[in-house]
Design an enzyme around this catalytic site. Structure first.
Site, PDB file in Angstrom:
ATOM      1  N   SER A 121     -51.896-102.472 -54.260  1.00  8.52           N
ATOM      2  CA  SER A 121     -50.936-101.403 -54.029  1.00  8.52           C
ATOM      3  C   SER A 121     -50.687-101.238 -52.545  1.00  8.52           C
ATOM      4  CB  SER A 121     -51.454-100.075 -54.602  1.00  8.52           C
ATOM      5  OG  SER A 121     -50.661 -98.981 -54.183  1.00  8.52           O
ATOM      6  N   TYR A 134     -57.850 -93.870 -55.511  1.00  6.18           N
ATOM      7  CA  TYR A 134     -56.908 -94.935 -55.829  1.00  6.18           C
ATOM      8  C   TYR A 134     -56.720 -95.872 -54.641  1.00  6.18           C
ATOM      9  CZ  TYR A 134     -52.649 -97.131 -57.646  1.00  6.18           C
ATOM     10  OH  TYR A 134     -51.712 -98.036 -58.092  1.00  6.18           O
TER      11      TYR A 134
END
Length: 236
Positions: A121, A134
């Protein structure tokens, strides 16, 4: 995003095993649509991963391409983060990829090579407020890819990552809820910070996944392809 990857790889000629946390009509339908098989299981559980990979290999033979696309996400201020949930994010995103690679590696070695594509990501590159777990999990994936790229390339097992920017998936509902705004508003806020002027589409990420899965491409090793409309550039 995972469904998009599966459709693209199937269109390119692959027989695809699709995974989700549990069995569902949607998973079964996707597998049928693309001529593949459903392989449900919790990738954060190493025993489950061994079971599901063994099941796939019993039907299709050794896995030659692994796309680690799974993710779990929650958001909270750092000091307010629930400890169990923080570790669930890490155990799913980073731990799940670790378990999957360990499970498929013997089969790839038996075939004399393979391709591993990890979906990281942009937030693993630049970090993001309220998303410590995350972002940490995705940064860990980037380090894993760089390391395994070096370790496995001599065996023709090529490991790379794609680090998508903000992409139009249901995950954005988590961001909108955390910000206390509508889904349309969170889309607009993110688009305003992207030079391209819009968020990405899953099919655009799938194009990168297909490229990194191609056995004709082996010079890219341990790389992080940043598909994000220009919001970050050459930071990973």
């Amino acid at each position: 995003m995972g469904a998009s990857h599966a459709r693209r790889l199937a269109a390119d000629g692959a027989t695809v095993a699709v995974n989700d946390l549990t069995s569902s009509p949607a998973l079964t339908a996707l597998a049928g649509e693309i001529g593949g098989i459903a392989a449900p299981g919790d990738v954060s559980d190493p025993a489950e991963v061994q079971r599901l990979v063994a099941g796939v290999q019993a039907q299709l033979g050794p896995v030659d391409v692994l796309v680690a696309n799974h993710a779990y996400m929650s958001m909270a201020a750092f000091l307010d983060y629930d400890l169990a949930d923080w570790w669930k994010v890490l155990d799913t995103n980073l731990g799940g990829t670790f378990h999957l690679i360990q499970a498929v590696l013997p089969g790839m070695r038996s075939r004399g090579g393979g391709r591993i594509v990890v979906v990281a990501s942009e937030w693993g590159v630049i970090g993001w407020p309220q998303a410590t777990a995350y972002a940490a999990s995705k940064a860990g994936l980037i380090a894993l890819v760089k390391t395994l790229g070096r370790e496995l390339a001599p065996e023709s097992i090529i490991v790379n990552a794609v680090a998508p920017g903000v992409t139009d998936t249901p995950q954005l509902e988590v961001d909108a809820h955390d910000a206390g705004v509508s889904l349309a508003e969170i889309h607009a806020r993110y688009a305003a910070g992207i030079p391209l002027g819009r968020i990405g589409a899953p099919e655009e990420i799938s194009g990168v996944v297909a490229l990194l899965s191609d056995f004709r491409l082996s010079a890219m090793v341990g790389q992080v392809v940043q598909a994000n409309g220009g919001s970050t550039r050459t930071r990973a």
